[in-house]
Design a protein around this motif. Structure first.
Motif, short mmCIF file in Angstrom:
data_model
loop_
_atom_site.label_atom_id
_atom_site.label_comp_id
_atom_site.label_asym_id
_atom_site.label_seq_id
_atom_site.Cartn_x
_atom_site.Cartn_y
_atom_site.Cartn_z
N LEU A 184 -6.07 11.27 29.95
CA LEU A 184 -6.60 12.63 30.10
C LEU A 184 -7.18 13.18 28.81
N THR A 185 -7.57 12.29 27.91
CA THR A 185 -8.29 12.71 26.72
C THR A 185 -9.75 12.95 27.09
N PRO A 186 -10.29 14.14 26.80
CA PRO A 186 -11.67 14.46 27.21
C PRO A 186 -12.70 13.48 26.63
N ILE A 187 -13.67 13.12 27.49
CA ILE A 187 -14.78 12.28 27.06
C ILE A 187 -16.07 13.08 27.06
N SER A 188 -16.43 13.65 28.21
CA SER A 188 -17.65 14.46 28.30
C SER A 188 -17.62 15.29 29.57
N PRO A 189 -18.23 16.48 29.54
CA PRO A 189 -18.29 17.31 30.76
C PRO A 189 -19.36 16.79 31.71
N PHE A 190 -19.20 17.08 33.00
CA PHE A 190 -20.19 16.72 34.01
C PHE A 190 -21.35 17.70 33.90
N ARG A 191 -22.45 17.26 33.32
CA ARG A 191 -23.54 18.17 32.96
C ARG A 191 -24.43 18.53 34.15
N SER A 192 -24.36 17.79 35.24
CA SER A 192 -25.23 18.08 36.38
C SER A 192 -24.76 19.29 37.19
N ALA A 193 -23.51 19.72 36.97
CA ALA A 193 -23.01 20.89 37.69
C ALA A 193 -23.79 22.13 37.30
N MET A 194 -24.25 22.88 38.30
CA MET A 194 -25.02 24.10 38.05
C MET A 194 -25.06 24.92 39.32
N GLN A 195 -25.50 26.17 39.20
CA GLN A 195 -25.68 26.99 40.39
C GLN A 195 -26.80 26.40 41.24
N VAL A 196 -26.54 26.25 42.52
CA VAL A 196 -27.54 25.73 43.44
C VAL A 196 -28.13 26.88 44.25
N PRO A 197 -29.36 26.74 44.76
CA PRO A 197 -29.96 27.80 45.57
C PRO A 197 -29.21 27.96 46.88
N ASN A 198 -28.98 29.19 47.28
CA ASN A 198 -28.29 29.46 48.54
C ASN A 198 -29.30 29.58 49.68
N GLY A 199 -28.84 29.23 50.88
CA GLY A 199 -29.65 29.42 52.07
C GLY A 199 -30.81 28.47 52.23
N ASN A 200 -30.77 27.32 51.59
CA ASN A 200 -31.87 26.35 51.67
C ASN A 200 -31.49 25.23 52.64
N PRO A 201 -32.17 25.12 53.80
CA PRO A 201 -31.81 24.09 54.77
C PRO A 201 -32.05 22.67 54.26
N TYR A 202 -32.80 22.54 53.16
CA TYR A 202 -33.10 21.22 52.61
C TYR A 202 -32.22 20.89 51.40
N PHE A 203 -31.15 21.65 51.22
CA PHE A 203 -30.19 21.34 50.16
C PHE A 203 -29.17 20.35 50.70
N PHE A 204 -29.03 19.22 50.01
CA PHE A 204 -28.10 18.17 50.43
C PHE A 204 -27.16 17.75 49.30
N ASN A 205 -27.10 18.57 48.24
CA ASN A 205 -26.28 18.24 47.07
C ASN A 205 -26.65 16.87 46.51
N PHE A 206 -27.95 16.61 46.52
CA PHE A 206 -28.48 15.34 45.99
C PHE A 206 -29.64 15.63 45.05
N PRO A 207 -29.53 15.29 43.77
CA PRO A 207 -28.36 14.69 43.14
C PRO A 207 -27.17 15.66 43.13
N ILE A 208 -25.99 15.12 42.95
CA ILE A 208 -24.76 15.93 43.07
C ILE A 208 -24.70 17.01 42.00
N GLN A 209 -24.49 18.22 42.44
CA GLN A 209 -24.29 19.36 41.55
C GLN A 209 -22.98 20.09 41.87
N ILE A 210 -22.64 20.16 43.16
CA ILE A 210 -21.34 20.71 43.56
C ILE A 210 -20.32 19.60 43.49
#
Length: 279
Positions: free
Chosen positions: A126-152
């Motif tokens: 459990l020694t930190p290596i690096s944070p997951f940098r792809s995590a970010m706020q995603v647009p809400n209400g978008n029918p074409y959002f599939f979490n690809f690439p992964i953000q959530i």
């Protein structure tokens, strides 16, 4: 409000002490921790029971046979007494303020159905290596959002009452069940990103993402995305026809290749910025 910490366990007691210690250190105190063991060995189950013994906030349940994460996590949600639920893997840990930060978001914004934060990749100690940098706020209400690439990704929490209005977690999934859950919740309301590291993700040789299942996860994720397309009634993606039946993962991911383009990312960033201004 009560927060239900949901733990699906299978022969992973070696690292559970760290998980347990991180949970009992939470600054938010109205929580419960539910463990469902997926037919581990008796020695493994006894080790978990020994660690949580004497703490009534932890409850332990067992599957009669090894059933996989889809069934196990579905059962965990049904057993939860809290209004808000969040999964923690038994070999990982959460920061002491993780639940508090989530509950602050849910308390201040009634239209939020799911929150998520950033995780820290750690070594087996459990020694930190690096944070997951792809995590970010995603647009809400978008029918074409599939979490690809992964953000959530970890750490994720959601409203149980809203979950009950979805098709619920797919019990047939042995990998990708989390992405399936996120996309179903996304369709029911707004999701909110907390720009903090609240989850410690341990990498080790026994982890699901580090063993042979990593190859299978690509296939499962494609199936989850295809099912999402059909559930939303979509027929085309960026001008390309969605197949009537699932055949292979590459066919699905090829449909989403445009989401890697710079122009798409710029439009998405503008959409998120406008949402933050007018919400």
């Amino acid at each position: 409000m009560k927060f239900s910490i949901l733990i699906a366990h299978y022969n992973n007691s070696h690292f559970f002490r760290d998980c347990y210690e991180s949970i009992i250190k939470q600054t938010y105190t109205n929580w419960e921790a539910i463990i469902v063991d997926d037919a581990s060995s008796e020695d493994e189950k006894n080790k978990i029971k020994e660690i949580i013994s004497g703490d009534s906030r932890f409850t332990f349940f067992e599957n009669n046979k090894n059933s996989g994460v889809g069934i196990t996590k579905s059962r965990l949600i049904e057993l939860a007494q809290g209004q808000i639920c969040g999964f923690v893997d038994p070999d990982d840990a959460i920061t002491s303020t993780a639940i508090q930060r989530f509950m602050e978001v849910f308390a201040s914004k009634e239209n939020i159905v799911l929150t998520y934060s950033r995780f820290m990749t750690c070594d087996r100690n459990l020694t930190p290596i690096s944070p997951f940098r792809s995590a970010m706020q995603v647009p809400n209400g978008n029918p074409y959002f599939f979490n690809f690439p992964i953000q959530i990704a970890h750490f994720v929490a959601f409203r149980k009452d809203i979950y009950q209005t979805t098709e619920k977690m797919n019990p047939k999934l042995r990998i990708g069940e989390d992405q399936d859950l996120y996309l179903k919740m996304y369709e029911k309301g707004k999701v909110q990103f907390i720009n903090e590291v609240n989850y410690l993700y341990r990498t080790h040789e026994g982890g699901i993402s580090q063993n042979d299942n990593k190859r299978k996860s690509h296939e499962y994720f494609a199936q989850v995305i295809f099912n999402t397309m059909k559930r939303r009634g979509l027929t085309t993606i960026n001008g390309k026809k969605i197949p009537d039946h699932y055949t292979d993962s590459q066919q699905i991911f090829d449909l989403l290749e445009y989401q890697h383009q710079v122009t798409f990312r710029v439009r998405k960033k503008i959409q998120i910025t406008l949402q933050s201004i007018f919400r």
